[in-house]
Motif scaffolding. Structure first.
Motif, PDB file in Angstrom:
ATOM      1  N   MET A 153       0.822  -1.203   0.000  1.00 27.64           N
ATOM      2  CA  MET A 153       0.000   0.000   0.000  1.00 27.64           C
ATOM      3  C   MET A 153       0.856   1.253   0.000  1.00 27.64           C
ATOM      4  SD  MET A 153      -3.092  -0.415  -0.410  1.00 27.64           S
ATOM      5  CE  MET A 153      -4.758  -0.645   0.124  1.00 27.64           C
ATOM      6  N   GLU A 154       1.831   1.257   0.856  1.00 28.55           N
ATOM      7  CA  GLU A 154       2.650   2.461   0.881  1.00 28.55           C
ATOM      8  C   GLU A 154       4.125   2.142   0.715  1.00 28.55           C
ATOM      9  OE1 GLU A 154       3.941   3.381   5.448  1.00 28.55           O
ATOM     10  OE2 GLU A 154       2.083   4.214   4.679  1.00 28.55           O
ATOM     11  N   SER A 155       4.543   0.971   1.148  1.00 30.10           N
ATOM     12  CA  SER A 155       5.944   0.633   0.982  1.00 30.10           C
ATOM     13  C   SER A 155       6.172  -0.024  -0.375  1.00 30.10           C
ATOM     14  CB  SER A 155       6.405  -0.302   2.104  1.00 30.10           C
ATOM     15  OG  SER A 155       5.512  -1.392   2.210  1.00 30.10           O
ATOM     16  N   ARG A 156       5.225   0.173  -1.254  1.00 26.25           N
ATOM     17  CA  ARG A 156       5.368  -0.401  -2.583  1.00 26.25           C
ATOM     18  C   ARG A 156       6.313   0.451  -3.433  1.00 26.25           C
ATOM     19  NH1 ARG A 156       2.931  -3.395  -6.622  1.00 26.25           N
ATOM     20  NH2 ARG A 156       0.986  -4.125  -5.785  1.00 26.25           N
ATOM     21  N   ALA A 157       6.258   1.732  -3.217  1.00 31.39           N
ATOM     22  CA  ALA A 157       7.089   2.633  -4.013  1.00 31.39           C
ATOM     23  C   ALA A 157       8.565   2.408  -3.703  1.00 31.39           C
ATOM     24  CB  ALA A 157       6.728   4.085  -3.720  1.00 31.39           C
ATOM     25  N   PRO A 158       9.430   2.702  -4.641  1.00 32.34           N
ATOM     26  CA  PRO A 158      10.872   2.479  -4.473  1.00 32.34           C
ATOM     27  C   PRO A 158      11.476   3.362  -3.390  1.00 32.34           C
ATOM     28  CG  PRO A 158      10.412   3.663  -6.517  1.00 32.34           C
ATOM     29  CD  PRO A 158       9.115   3.193  -5.991  1.00 32.34           C
ATOM     30  N   HIS A 159      10.674   4.233  -2.844  1.00 29.67           N
ATOM     31  CA  HIS A 159      11.065   5.095  -1.724  1.00 29.67           C
ATOM     32  C   HIS A 159      12.512   5.546  -1.747  1.00 29.67           C
ATOM     33  CE1 HIS A 159       7.817   5.711   1.194  1.00 29.67           C
ATOM     34  NE2 HIS A 159       7.248   4.810   0.445  1.00 29.67           N
ATOM     35  N   ASP A 184      21.019   6.094  -8.631  1.00 31.29           N
ATOM     36  CA  ASP A 184      20.300   7.152  -9.311  1.00 31.29           C
ATOM     37  C   ASP A 184      19.190   6.536 -10.147  1.00 31.29           C
ATOM     38  OD1 ASP A 184      22.816   7.674 -11.883  1.00 31.29           O
ATOM     39  OD2 ASP A 184      21.823   5.882 -11.128  1.00 31.29           O
ATOM     40  N   GLY A 185      18.008   7.126 -10.026  1.00 29.12           N
ATOM     41  CA  GLY A 185      16.843   6.515 -10.626  1.00 29.12           C
ATOM     42  C   GLY A 185      16.425   7.213 -11.894  1.00 29.12           C
ATOM     43  N   SER A 186      15.147   7.286 -12.087  1.00 31.79           N
ATOM     44  CA  SER A 186      14.598   7.853 -13.307  1.00 31.79           C
ATOM     45  C   SER A 186      14.898   9.337 -13.401  1.00 31.79           C
ATOM     46  CB  SER A 186      13.092   7.618 -13.313  1.00 31.79           C
ATOM     47  OG  SER A 186      12.500   8.340 -12.250  1.00 31.79           O
ATOM     48  N   PRO A 187      14.848   9.894 -14.595  1.00 30.13           N
ATOM     49  CA  PRO A 187      15.028  11.352 -14.736  1.00 30.13           C
ATOM     50  C   PRO A 187      13.962  12.123 -13.969  1.00 30.13           C
ATOM     51  CG  PRO A 187      14.265  10.335 -16.784  1.00 30.13           C
ATOM     52  CD  PRO A 187      14.679   9.227 -15.890  1.00 30.13           C
ATOM     53  N   THR A 188      12.776  11.564 -13.902  1.00 31.77           N
ATOM     54  CA  THR A 188      11.729  12.220 -13.116  1.00 31.77           C
ATOM     55  C   THR A 188      12.154  12.382 -11.674  1.00 31.77           C
ATOM     56  OG1 THR A 188       9.998  11.306 -14.533  1.00 31.77           O
ATOM     57  CG2 THR A 188       9.357  12.046 -12.358  1.00 31.77           C
ATOM     58  N   ALA A 248      14.832  15.011 -11.393  1.00 32.81           N
ATOM     59  CA  ALA A 248      14.297  16.369 -11.567  1.00 32.81           C
ATOM     60  C   ALA A 248      13.584  16.821 -10.306  1.00 32.81           C
ATOM     61  CB  ALA A 248      13.343  16.402 -12.761  1.00 32.81           C
ATOM     62  N   LEU A 249      12.863  15.892  -9.705  1.00 40.41           N
ATOM     63  CA  LEU A 249      12.169  16.193  -8.456  1.00 40.41           C
ATOM     64  C   LEU A 249      13.173  16.582  -7.371  1.00 40.41           C
ATOM     65  CD1 LEU A 249       9.253  16.292  -8.340  1.00 40.41           C
ATOM     66  CD2 LEU A 249       9.193  13.796  -8.335  1.00 40.41           C
ATOM     67  N   LEU A 250      14.213  15.793  -7.233  1.00 37.55           N
ATOM     68  CA  LEU A 250      15.210  16.077  -6.207  1.00 37.55           C
ATOM     69  C   LEU A 250      15.912  17.403  -6.466  1.00 37.55           C
ATOM     70  CD1 LEU A 250      16.743  12.538  -5.595  1.00 37.55           C
ATOM     71  CD2 LEU A 250      15.575  13.978  -3.924  1.00 37.55           C
ATOM     72  N   ASP A 251      16.208  17.674  -7.723  1.00 36.59           N
ATOM     73  CA  ASP A 251      16.883  18.936  -8.039  1.00 36.59           C
ATOM     74  C   ASP A 251      16.010  20.130  -7.681  1.00 36.59           C
ATOM     75  OD1 ASP A 251      19.066  17.562  -8.931  1.00 36.59           O
ATOM     76  OD2 ASP A 251      18.527  17.652 -11.050  1.00 36.59           O
ATOM     77  N   ASN A 271       4.666  15.541 -13.090  1.00 34.40           N
ATOM     78  CA  ASN A 271       3.321  15.510 -12.543  1.00 34.40           C
ATOM     79  C   ASN A 271       3.342  15.422 -11.021  1.00 34.40           C
ATOM     80  OD1 ASN A 271       0.715  13.921 -11.647  1.00 34.40           O
ATOM     81  ND2 ASN A 271       0.288  14.974 -13.559  1.00 34.40           N
ATOM     82  N   LEU A 272       2.264  15.942 -10.442  1.00 36.62           N
ATOM     83  CA  LEU A 272       2.179  15.985  -8.983  1.00 36.62           C
ATOM     84  C   LEU A 272       2.283  14.597  -8.361  1.00 36.62           C
ATOM     85  CD1 LEU A 272       1.679  17.569  -6.404  1.00 36.62           C
ATOM     86  CD2 LEU A 272      -0.749  17.539  -6.910  1.00 36.62           C
ATOM     87  N   SER A 273       1.694  13.629  -9.016  1.00 39.60           N
ATOM     88  CA  SER A 273       1.672  12.284  -8.437  1.00 39.60           C
ATOM     89  C   SER A 273       3.042  11.620  -8.440  1.00 39.60           C
ATOM     90  CB  SER A 273       0.694  11.405  -9.210  1.00 39.60           C
ATOM     91  OG  SER A 273      -0.568  12.000  -9.249  1.00 39.60           O
ATOM     92  N   ALA A 274       3.951  12.180  -9.186  1.00 42.22           N
ATOM     93  CA  ALA A 274       5.274  11.571  -9.256  1.00 42.22           C
ATOM     94  C   ALA A 274       5.955  11.558  -7.893  1.00 42.22           C
ATOM     95  CB  ALA A 274       6.134  12.322 -10.265  1.00 42.22           C
ATOM     96  N   VAL A 275       5.707  12.592  -7.102  1.00 45.49           N
ATOM     97  CA  VAL A 275       6.347  12.632  -5.790  1.00 45.49           C
ATOM     98  C   VAL A 275       5.810  11.528  -4.902  1.00 45.49           C
ATOM     99  CG1 VAL A 275       4.903  14.678  -5.563  1.00 45.49           C
ATOM    100  CG2 VAL A 275       6.278  13.937  -3.645  1.00 45.49           C
TER     101      VAL A 275
END
Lengths: 258, 258
Positions: B1-7, B12-16, B19-22, B48-52
Motif C-alpha cells: 500500500m505504501e511501501s510499494r514505491a521504491p522510496h 540514481d533513478g529515473s530522470p523524473t 528532476a524532483l530532487l533537483d 506531474n504531482l503524483s510523481a512525488v
DNA sequence: ACCCAGGTCAAACATACGTTTGACCGAGAG
DNA sequence: CTCTCGGTCAAACGTATGTTTGACCTGGGT
C-alpha cells in the motif's frame, strides 16, 4: 474598510495587541513566517482569530510589526551597553570586547529576546522581504558599528572597511553558536545551557578575536581577567566549574532575569 | 500500500526522480520546508504531482531524501579537498587554511551546491527535524573535523575540544557571510559576487584566523602568498582584479604555483 | 494474442489556510 | 432610555494545501 484599524500605532496598545505581538515574536522567530499558522498563533496568545485583523489588518502586517518591535528592542538590551561608551585605552577596549562576547553567551544561555531577534534576522536573511530593511538599519548596522567602534581603538591604523570586516569576524563566531545551536550541541558534546561551557566558548572567541586583531598577549591576559580577582586567565585549564553564576562584572549590571 | 514505491532507493533513478530532487533542493534550500508547495515544486521540476507520491511517498520523505543527497555530496565538493591530506608542516597547514577559506568564497560567489547545503543545514538548525542527524553526521561533523585536523598542525599543544572551538571560529566567520549574505551586502556596501571583494574578505578571515591561532606573522605572510608569485601579501592591497578564475590549486597538491 | 509491472496523468479528496462577516457585549454620551 | 463605538467572538468564506484515486499509456514477457 481597512484603514479604520489602528494598524501600526506606536505606543503600547491593548493587552490583546501585546499578547499577539509576543506570541508572534515567539513563533515567527522559532519557525519562520510561512510555517506559522494564525490559529496556532492566536491560540498561543489566548485571543480570538479576528483580533489580528482588527489590530494589524493581516498576517503579513502582524509579522512586519513584530520584526520592527523586536529589532527596536535592541537599544534596551544590556549586551550592547558593554560597547556603548567608546573606550579610550587599548586595555579598556579589549576588556569591553571580552565582556561583550561573554554577555552574548549569557543572553543566549537564557533563551532571551536576543535569540528571538537573531532568529528573526536570520529568517529575513534567508528569505528576504519588506522587513529586511528594518532588520538592517535598526539591528545589524548599529551592532557592527558599535563593535567596530571598539575595535577601532585596538587597531589605530585601520580604515572603515577593515574595521567592519573585523567586527563581522567577531560577530560571526558568536552568531555561529547562537544560530546553529542545535547542530553544535549535537555535533560536539557541548551543552550551551551550562554556564561553564558557554563561558569557555565565550572566552575562546574573545581571545581568538583579540589575537586576530593583533592585540598583545599582555593585554589579552589582562582583559580576560576582567571580573575575577586574578585567576590564571589564559591556558586551556577547565574554567571554574560552577562557582560564578553572573559572568558579567562591571559595566552595567546585567541582571535582566525575567 | 505504501511501501510499494521504491522510496529511498540508493542508485540514481529515473530522470523524473532526479528532476524532483533537483527542484526540491533548490526550493527547500531557498525558502524552507513549510514555505514550499508541492505544486510549485513539481511545476519547476516539470513533472506531474503524483510523481512525488510514486517516487518518494510524501512531501516529507522527498525532503528527507533531498537533505540526505545534498549532505552526501559534500565529499565531492572540491573545497574540502584543500584540507584532506593532513599537512605535515606549519607552513603547509597555514597555506591549506588560506586556500580553504578562499575556496569557500569562490563557491559562494558561484551560487553553487555549497549554498544549497549550507541553507538546508541552516533551516534544519533553526527548526530541527529528523533530517538533523543526517546533516550533522555527514556534513557538519566531517567539516569541523577536517578543519580541526589542519589546525592541529598549527597548534601542537591543543586538545580536541580546543581544536574544535578553533575550527568553529574559522567556520563561523565564513558562515556569517554565506548565510547572512543579503544582510551583509545591504548593510555594508559589499557585493559578494565580485571576485575582488570576496577575495579580500576571504583573505581577511584567513589572516584573522591565523593570528587568532597564534601563527607567526612570517608564516601568515607566506601562506597568503600561496598562489601568486610573491606579491605583497599583507596590508589590504587590492587583490588581482580579474586574472584568477580558479583560486583553488589542484586538490592534492596545494602548492598552487602555476 | 494476452498480461502485467513501471510510470504518468488529470481530477477529486479532505483538510488547513488566511481572511471576512455579522452578531454581540460593555461603557460613555445625549 | 437610546445611540454609538471600540473591541471580541463563533461561524463561514474561498482558496490552497498535501494526498489519493483510478484511468491511461508503454514496453517487454510468455
Amino acid at each position: 474598510m481597512e484603514s479604520r484599524a489602528p494598524h501600526a500605532v506606536a505606543g503600547d496598545g491593548s493587552p490583546t495587541r501585546d499578547a499577539l505581538l509576543d506570541a508572534a515574536e515567539e513563533l515567527f522567530a522559532a519557525h519562520g513566517y510561512a510555517a506559522v499558522g494564525m490559529r496556532e498563533l492566536v491560540a498561543r496568545a489566548g485571543v480570538n482569530l479576528s483580533a489580528v485583523k482588527y489590530h494589524f489588518g493581516s498576517k503579513r502586517e502582524l509579522y512586519l510589526e513584530t520584526v520592527r518591535r523586536a529589532m527596536q528592542r535592541r537599544e534596551s538590551m544590556e549586551v550592547w551597553a558593554a560597547l556603548e561608551p567608546r573606550p579610550s585605552t587599548v586595555d579598556a577596549a579589549a576588556k569591553a570586547l571580552v565582556l561583550f562576547v561573554r554577555g552574548l553567551f549569557v543572553m543566549m544561555r537564557a533563551r532571551s529576546e536576543l535569540s528571538a531577534c537573531a532568529r528573526l534576522m536570520l529568517h529575513e536573511a534567508m528569505d528576504p522581504s519588506d522587513a529586511l530593511e528594518d532588520v538592517v538599519v535598526s539591528f545589524t548596522r548599529p551592532n557592527v558599528e558599535a563593535l567596530a567602534g571598539v575595535i577601532a581603538v585596538l587597531r589605530p591604523g585601520a580604515d572603515r572597511q577593515e574595521l567592519e570586516l573585523d567586527a563581522r569576524s567577531v560577530l560571526g563566531q558568536a552568531l555561529h553558536y547562537l544560530l546553529l545551536r542545535p547542530i553544535v550541541e549535537r555535533s560536539a558534546g557541548l551543552s550551551l545551557s551550562e554556564s561553564g561551557t558557554s563561558r569557555e566558548i565565550a572566552d575562546h572567541i574573545a581571545t581568538f578575536s583579540l589575537r586576530g586583531l593583533r592585540v598583545s598577549e599582555a593585554v589579552v591576559g589582562r582583559a580576560l581577567a576582567a571580573d575575577g580577582p586574578k585567576k590564571n586567565p589564559i591556558a586551556a585549564g577547565e574554567g571554574a566549574p560552577a562557582s560564578h553564576e553572573a559572568p558579567m562584572g562591571d559595566p552595567d549590571r546585567m541582571e535582566g532575569s525575567r
